[in-house]
Scaffold this motif. Structure first.
Motif, PDB file in Angstrom:
ATOM      1  N   ASN A 149       9.773 -11.534 -19.512  1.00 18.87           N
ATOM      2  CA  ASN A 149      10.324 -12.469 -18.527  1.00 18.87           C
ATOM      3  C   ASN A 149      10.413 -11.862 -17.130  1.00 18.87           C
ATOM      4  OD1 ASN A 149      12.311 -10.674 -19.309  1.00 18.87           O
ATOM      5  ND2 ASN A 149      13.983 -12.147 -19.085  1.00 18.87           N
ATOM      6  N   TYR A 150       9.768 -10.707 -16.924  1.00 18.47           N
ATOM      7  CA  TYR A 150       9.692 -10.090 -15.599  1.00 18.47           C
ATOM      8  C   TYR A 150       8.506 -10.714 -14.852  1.00 18.47           C
ATOM      9  CZ  TYR A 150      13.102  -6.319 -16.292  1.00 18.47           C
ATOM     10  OH  TYR A 150      14.250  -5.592 -16.469  1.00 18.47           O
ATOM     11  N   THR A 151       8.810 -11.451 -13.787  1.00 20.95           N
ATOM     12  CA  THR A 151       7.745 -12.075 -12.992  1.00 20.95           C
ATOM     13  C   THR A 151       7.578 -11.291 -11.698  1.00 20.95           C
ATOM     14  OG1 THR A 151       8.283 -14.265 -13.885  1.00 20.95           O
ATOM     15  CG2 THR A 151       6.978 -14.179 -11.863  1.00 20.95           C
ATOM     16  N   GLU A 152       6.406 -10.718 -11.499  1.00 19.71           N
ATOM     17  CA  GLU A 152       6.215  -9.859 -10.328  1.00 19.71           C
ATOM     18  C   GLU A 152       6.154 -10.684  -9.045  1.00 19.71           C
ATOM     19  OE1 GLU A 152       3.241  -6.481  -8.374  1.00 19.71           O
ATOM     20  OE2 GLU A 152       2.702  -7.450 -10.275  1.00 19.71           O
ATOM     21  N   VAL A 153       6.830 -10.193  -8.016  1.00 23.68           N
ATOM     22  CA  VAL A 153       6.723 -10.750  -6.666  1.00 23.68           C
ATOM     23  C   VAL A 153       5.691  -9.873  -5.960  1.00 23.68           C
ATOM     24  CG1 VAL A 153       7.978 -11.453  -4.596  1.00 23.68           C
ATOM     25  CG2 VAL A 153       9.165 -11.360  -6.801  1.00 23.68           C
ATOM     26  N   SER A 154       4.428 -10.198  -6.158  1.00 20.39           N
ATOM     27  CA  SER A 154       3.336  -9.309  -5.733  1.00 20.39           C
ATOM     28  C   SER A 154       3.304  -9.087  -4.227  1.00 20.39           C
ATOM     29  CB  SER A 154       1.997  -9.871  -6.217  1.00 20.39           C
ATOM     30  OG  SER A 154       1.819 -11.202  -5.730  1.00 20.39           O
ATOM     31  N   CYS A 155       3.784 -10.075  -3.457  1.00 26.50           N
ATOM     32  CA  CYS A 155       3.745  -9.926  -1.997  1.00 26.50           C
ATOM     33  C   CYS A 155       4.733  -8.871  -1.500  1.00 26.50           C
ATOM     34  CB  CYS A 155       4.031 -11.263  -1.326  1.00 26.50           C
ATOM     35  SG  CYS A 155       5.610 -12.002  -1.802  1.00 26.50           S
ATOM     36  N   LEU A 156       5.649  -8.430  -2.366  1.00 28.68           N
ATOM     37  CA  LEU A 156       6.631  -7.415  -1.982  1.00 28.68           C
ATOM     38  C   LEU A 156       6.287  -6.029  -2.537  1.00 28.68           C
ATOM     39  CD1 LEU A 156      10.003  -9.369  -2.434  1.00 28.68           C
ATOM     40  CD2 LEU A 156       8.773  -8.886  -0.309  1.00 28.68           C
ATOM     41  N   ARG A 157       5.129  -5.899  -3.155  1.00 33.29           N
ATOM     42  CA  ARG A 157       4.739  -4.588  -3.695  1.00 33.29           C
ATOM     43  C   ARG A 157       4.424  -3.638  -2.547  1.00 33.29           C
ATOM     44  NH1 ARG A 157      -0.489  -4.162  -7.492  1.00 33.29           N
ATOM     45  NH2 ARG A 157       0.667  -5.817  -8.608  1.00 33.29           N
ATOM     46  N   ARG A 158       5.036  -2.453  -2.604  1.00 32.06           N
ATOM     47  CA  ARG A 158       4.856  -1.475  -1.538  1.00 32.06           C
ATOM     48  C   ARG A 158       4.760  -0.067  -2.127  1.00 32.06           C
ATOM     49  NH1 ARG A 158       4.535  -5.682   0.539  1.00 32.06           N
ATOM     50  NH2 ARG A 158       5.439  -6.490   2.475  1.00 32.06           N
ATOM     51  N   ASN A 159       3.673   0.647  -1.850  1.00 33.54           N
ATOM     52  CA  ASN A 159       3.540   2.061  -2.173  1.00 33.54           C
ATOM     53  C   ASN A 159       3.979   2.383  -3.601  1.00 33.54           C
ATOM     54  OD1 ASN A 159       2.692   2.547   0.507  1.00 33.54           O
ATOM     55  ND2 ASN A 159       4.838   2.763   1.180  1.00 33.54           N
ATOM     56  N   GLY A 160       3.457   1.644  -4.547  1.00 35.31           N
ATOM     57  CA  GLY A 160       3.770   1.920  -5.939  1.00 35.31           C
ATOM     58  C   GLY A 160       5.117   1.403  -6.398  1.00 35.31           C
ATOM     59  N   THR A 161       5.813   0.638  -5.554  1.00 38.22           N
ATOM     60  CA  THR A 161       7.093   0.032  -5.925  1.00 38.22           C
ATOM     61  C   THR A 161       6.857  -1.435  -6.262  1.00 38.22           C
ATOM     62  OG1 THR A 161       8.349   1.520  -4.514  1.00 38.22           O
ATOM     63  CG2 THR A 161       9.427  -0.521  -5.163  1.00 38.22           C
ATOM     64  N   PHE A 162       7.311  -1.853  -7.419  1.00 36.68           N
ATOM     65  CA  PHE A 162       7.114  -3.221  -7.898  1.00 36.68           C
ATOM     66  C   PHE A 162       8.447  -3.978  -7.852  1.00 36.68           C
ATOM     67  CE2 PHE A 162       3.916  -0.548  -9.735  1.00 36.68           C
ATOM     68  CZ  PHE A 162       2.767  -1.313  -9.741  1.00 36.68           C
TER      69      PHE A 162
END
Length: 312
Positions: A149-162
């Motif tokens: 149930n973890y839905t990634e907010v891909s637009c907020l991914r930064r330098n290996g941080t999800f």
């Protein structure tokens, strides 16, 4: 001493009447508007309103014709005020336009409770849900099946941080995944489709719709007095929801305890005396009746004897 004992309740009664009248005056005379919100009245006020209007603890600001409520550290647009249900409809300022962003603050703690004595949290308990924003150092959805149930907010991914949005229903068990930490918690209305099959697009729409937040001035006063405030046992179906303040329970002093013991003993003695008096009365009445019956029998016997002697 006796006069002060009588006077104190009278003063309390008069003060309650005065406060009630003051509230009514605020409701009638003080009404503000900002943008689409035209019914800002007691207990609410707008920043800049006269000092006698509303309650300072329930102050809004008006920015660019939008009513904003600040609950540290977040900011929320006020979309509606229901004085019947004691509810505010709020939308986080960072999420109102559907832009890719984290909430401006975390309204709820990790357990889903609002830690603010002015507000009692998300009141629609039957439809309550929340979205937790989680920061992880790894892509947990690829490594752990429990993170379904973890839905990634891909637009907020930064330098290996999800960054993940986790939809959490009212009765869900919350277990944070390893290498992850909680960023913020945002209440939302429960949507079954979003909960069962979450997508970020669906989550964004839910966040844009906002949530309801309840308030209670009486509960605020109760909490500030150091007491617990909760919903009454029979108040779930009432509107507005009725909050109750815990009753005052104080320990008895030694003199009060002695007076109670003396009172109980005195009552026992009086009760015993009454029982004795009743028993004496009943016994005397019984003896008197027996004596009357005996006298009547003697009279009858004497009359019978006299009759027999005359006959002979």
């Amino acid at each position: 001493m006796r006069e002060s004992t009588i006077l104190f309740p009278v003063l309390i009664f008069l003060a309650s009447i005065f406060l009630a009248q003051a509230r009514n005056l605020n409701e009638v005379d003080c009404s503000s508007s900002c943008g689409d919100i035209h019914n800002i009245k007691y207990p609410f006020r707008l920043r800049g309103d006269p000092s006698g209007c509303g309650d300072p603890d329930y102050e809004f600001s008006c920015v660019n014709n939008k009513t904003i409520l600040e609950i540290f550290p977040g900011k929320y647009y006020v979309k509606n005020i229901s004085y019947t249900d004691n509810l505010l409809r709020l939308v986080d300022v960072n999420l109102a336009n559907g832009s890719c962003s984290l909430p401006s603050g975390s309204l709820q703690n990790v357990d889903g409770f609002v830690q603010d004595v002015r507000y009692k949290g998300h009141v629609n308990y039957t439809t309550e849900s929340r979205i937790r924003f989680i920061k992880c150092s790894r892509n947990v959805t690829l490594e752990n099946q429990k993170a379904y149930n973890y839905t990634e907010v891909s637009c907020l991914r930064r330098n290996g941080t999800f960054i993940y949005a986790v939809v959490d229903g009212m009765y869900s068990n919350y277990n944070i995944q390893p290498s992850c930490s909680l960023v913020s918690v945002t209440p939302v209305d429960y949507h079954d489709d979003v909960y069962k099959s979450p997508s970020y697009e669906a989550i964004v729409k839910v966040l844009q719709a906002g949530f309801d937040l309840g308030w209670s001035v009486e509960c605020r006063d109760c909490s500030l007095a150091g007491k617990n405030c909760g919903i009454g046992a029979k108040a779930w179906d009432t509107r507005p929801i009725i909050f109750q303040c815990e009753k005052d329970y104080k320990e008895l002093t030694e003199s009060e305890a002695r007076l109670i013991v003396v009172g109980i003993c005195l009552a026992a003695v009086i009760g015993l005396v009454l029982i004795v008096v009743v028993l004496v009365f009943v016994i005397r009445k019984y003896k008197k009746r027996k004596q009357l019956e005996k006298n009547m029998q003697n009279q009858q016997s004497s009359a019978l004897s006299n009759s027999n002697s005359r006959t002979s």
